[in-house]
Write a protein that holds these residues in place. Sequence first.
Motif, PDB file in Angstrom:
ATOM      1  N   ASN A 119     -41.721  51.113 107.618  1.00 39.72           N
ATOM      2  CA  ASN A 119     -41.832  52.075 108.712  1.00 39.72           C
ATOM      3  C   ASN A 119     -41.525  51.474 110.081  1.00 39.72           C
ATOM      4  N   SER A 120     -42.204  50.418 110.457  1.00 36.13           N
ATOM      5  CA  SER A 120     -41.994  49.841 111.794  1.00 36.13           C
ATOM      6  C   SER A 120     -40.610  49.211 111.939  1.00 36.13           C
ATOM      7  N   ASP A 123     -38.018  52.191 112.595  1.00 39.17           N
ATOM      8  CA  ASP A 123     -38.332  53.143 113.661  1.00 39.17           C
ATOM      9  C   ASP A 123     -37.149  53.412 114.582  1.00 39.17           C
ATOM     10  N   ARG A 124     -36.374  52.388 114.882  1.00 44.17           N
ATOM     11  CA  ARG A 124     -35.274  52.535 115.839  1.00 44.17           C
ATOM     12  C   ARG A 124     -34.044  53.244 115.251  1.00 44.17           C
ATOM     13  N   LYS A 126     -32.180  56.113 114.472  1.00 43.03           N
ATOM     14  CA  LYS A 126     -32.258  57.529 114.851  1.00 43.03           C
ATOM     15  C   LYS A 126     -31.529  58.461 113.877  1.00 43.03           C
ATOM     16  N   LYS A 177     -39.841  59.882 107.048  1.00 40.69           N
ATOM     17  CA  LYS A 177     -39.247  59.724 108.377  1.00 40.69           C
ATOM     18  C   LYS A 177     -38.219  60.825 108.588  1.00 40.69           C
TER      19      LYS A 177
END
Length: 179
Positions: A119-120, A123-124, A126, A177
């Motif tokens: 997940n982390s 994150d970027r 898009k 996500k």
Amino acid sequence: MALKSTIYKADLNISDMDRGYYADHSLTIARHPSETDERMMIRVLAFAIHASEKLTFGKGISDTEEPDLWEKDYTDAIQLWVEVGQPDDRRLLKACGRSDKVLAYSYASTSDIWWKQMNSRLDRAKNLRVMNVPAAASQALAKMAQRNMQLQCTIQDGQIWMTAGEDSVQIDLETFKAD
């Protein structure tokens, strides 16, 4: 001597009321020797969800440079890149750089653990969407796998039903996500 892929054939009828897409597809699916019925059927499910005239199966599990499914435009630019399973973050980020849109479909009982780790790191990204097929649904899909299949996929209001003969499974995807 290396083991060869097993060839599966599927006549897939798609009624996607959400997209207004109605079509029949005759699919030839090469199942890698290390691939399970469950993974192969998730690839078929992903095909049904994103079906178009230009969507094709990639080499996926047998080639690190190709996805499980992809759609290219007429200039050979990648519009859609689809991964199945639990790919690592480097693979997904590389795909995000090469494609307009990237989707990952996880399906194992360990998907929650995998996603907590990823997940982390993702994150970027898009243009990445990560979906999960619940274990009960993916296992029911695996039971539908036959060398020659007649499949019906109906999609309406975000709900997916896959039918093979008398067997039917409802698939409620979980969004890990959103893009």
